[in-house]
Design an enzyme around this catalytic site. Structure first.
Site, short mmCIF file in Angstrom:
data_model
loop_
_atom_site.label_atom_id
_atom_site.label_comp_id
_atom_site.label_asym_id
_atom_site.label_seq_id
_atom_site.Cartn_x
_atom_site.Cartn_y
_atom_site.Cartn_z
N GLY A 36 0.79 -1.24 0.00
CA GLY A 36 0.00 0.00 0.00
C GLY A 36 0.81 1.28 0.00
O GLY A 36 0.36 2.31 -0.48
N GLU A 91 4.35 4.69 5.22
CA GLU A 91 3.16 3.84 5.24
C GLU A 91 2.00 4.51 4.51
O GLU A 91 1.94 5.73 4.43
CB GLU A 91 2.73 3.60 6.70
N ASP A 92 1.08 3.70 4.02
CA ASP A 92 -0.13 4.24 3.41
C ASP A 92 -1.09 4.78 4.46
O ASP A 92 -1.58 5.89 4.36
CB ASP A 92 -0.82 3.18 2.54
N ASP A 95 -3.87 2.62 11.13
CA ASP A 95 -5.23 2.32 11.56
C ASP A 95 -5.18 1.99 13.06
O ASP A 95 -5.08 2.89 13.88
CB ASP A 95 -5.72 1.16 10.68
N LYS A 123 -6.00 7.25 10.77
CA LYS A 123 -7.36 7.15 11.34
C LYS A 123 -7.22 7.10 12.85
O LYS A 123 -7.24 6.01 13.44
CB LYS A 123 -8.02 5.83 10.90
N PHE A 144 -13.61 3.01 5.47
CA PHE A 144 -12.68 2.18 4.70
C PHE A 144 -12.40 2.88 3.37
O PHE A 144 -13.29 3.10 2.57
CB PHE A 144 -13.23 0.78 4.46
N ASP A 151 -5.92 -0.74 -1.05
CA ASP A 151 -6.76 -1.69 -1.77
C ASP A 151 -7.97 -2.15 -0.98
O ASP A 151 -8.02 -2.03 0.24
CB ASP A 151 -5.94 -2.93 -2.12
N ARG A 157 -6.05 -0.06 -6.05
CA ARG A 157 -4.79 0.59 -5.67
C ARG A 157 -4.41 1.68 -6.67
O ARG A 157 -3.75 2.65 -6.34
CB ARG A 157 -3.64 -0.43 -5.65
P1 IMP Z 1 -3.00 -1.52 11.49
O1 IMP Z 1 -2.02 -2.51 12.00
O2 IMP Z 1 -4.40 -1.76 12.03
O3 IMP Z 1 -2.61 -0.08 11.69
O4 IMP Z 1 -3.15 -1.87 9.96
C1 IMP Z 1 -2.80 -1.02 9.00
C2 IMP Z 1 -2.93 -1.70 7.65
O5 IMP Z 1 -4.28 -2.10 7.41
C3 IMP Z 1 -2.61 -0.66 6.61
O6 IMP Z 1 -1.23 -0.68 6.31
C4 IMP Z 1 -3.49 -1.09 5.46
O7 IMP Z 1 -2.82 -2.03 4.68
C5 IMP Z 1 -4.70 -1.72 6.12
N1 IMP Z 1 -5.81 -0.75 6.22
C6 IMP Z 1 -6.26 -0.12 7.33
N2 IMP Z 1 -7.29 0.71 7.05
C7 IMP Z 1 -7.49 0.61 5.71
C8 IMP Z 1 -8.42 1.25 4.80
O8 IMP Z 1 -9.28 2.08 5.14
N3 IMP Z 1 -8.31 0.90 3.50
C9 IMP Z 1 -7.39 -0.02 3.05
N4 IMP Z 1 -6.49 -0.61 3.86
C10 IMP Z 1 -6.55 -0.32 5.18
MG MG Z 2 -0.06 -1.24 4.77
#
Ligand code: IMP
Ligand code: MG
Length: 171
Positions: A36, A91-92, A95, A123, A144, A151, A157
């Site tokens: 991402g 990072e993209d 979350d 977020k 989302f 993706d 993407r």
């Molecule tokens: P975390 O460990 O919960 O912070 O996960 C983050 C990963 O979940 C990101 O690097 C994304 O790949 C995926 N992710 C979290 N939110 C979204 C979203 O809204 N759209 C797409 N991918 C997401």
């Molecule tokens: Mg990611």
């Protein structure tokens, strides 16, 4: 559409300028988190004026919760040695923060001179892990989103903007 392409590019450019100031006189290693983060990391690198190396890593969190904290499954590791380097993870989206929290711990062990984190999207409402984000382009609500690297089931993407996923339209 949540964030149009022009706004994204403008913010990424500003972030690049800020990072160039903050790392003046240093060399930077950008660690792009696949898949991402790839659009963001590449666009960002174009606006950084200090010398930049780029490397790529692909990780996934263990889902079952039985693994001890600080562990992350490395699907593709870096090629570069981090020791003594100024490392910036790109990072993209942050979350829950769980993946990055673990990834930071894994990379800290490799003794970089510094380790910071930049993300295109954040977020904050969803955060459960303790994590410091050093640079953020946009904070977004708990929706989302797809596009610009992000993706849904490996699709979207390639959208040049950030959109909120409409599940009725996805088939
Ligand atoms: P975390 O460990 O919960 O912070 O996960 C983050 C990963 O979940 C990101 O690097 C994304 O790949 C995926 N992710 C979290 N939110 C979204 C979203 O809204 N759209 C797409 N991918 C997401
Ligand atoms: Mg990611």
């Amino acid at each position: 559409m949540l964030i149009p392409e022009e706004e994204l590019l403008k913010k990424i450019q500003e972030m690049g300028r800020q990072i160039s100031e903050d790392y003046a006189g240093k060399e930077l290693l950008i660690v792009c988190v696949l898949r991402g983060g790839v659009f963001f990391a590449c666009e960002l690198a174009k606006h950084i004026t200090v010398p930049v190396r780029m490397d790529f890593m692909c990780v996934s969190s263990y889902e079952d919760g039985t693994e001890s904290l600080g562990r992350v499954k490395i699907l593709k590791d870096l090629d570069e040695n981090l020791e003594g380097r100024h490392v910036l993870i790109a990072e993209d989206i942050v979350d829950s923060g769980n993946t990055l929290n673990k990834l930071m711990k894994v990379l800290e062990v490799r003794r970089p001179a510094s380790l910071k984190l930049c993300t295109m999207l954040d977020k904050p409402e969803r955060r459960t892990a303790d994590i410091d984000v050093d640079y953020t382009c946009f904070e977004i609500p708990d929706e989302f989103v797809v596009g610009y690297g992000l993706d849904y089931a490996q699709k979207y993407r390639n959208l040049p903007y950030i959109g909120v996923l409409d599940l009725d339209e996805d088939n």
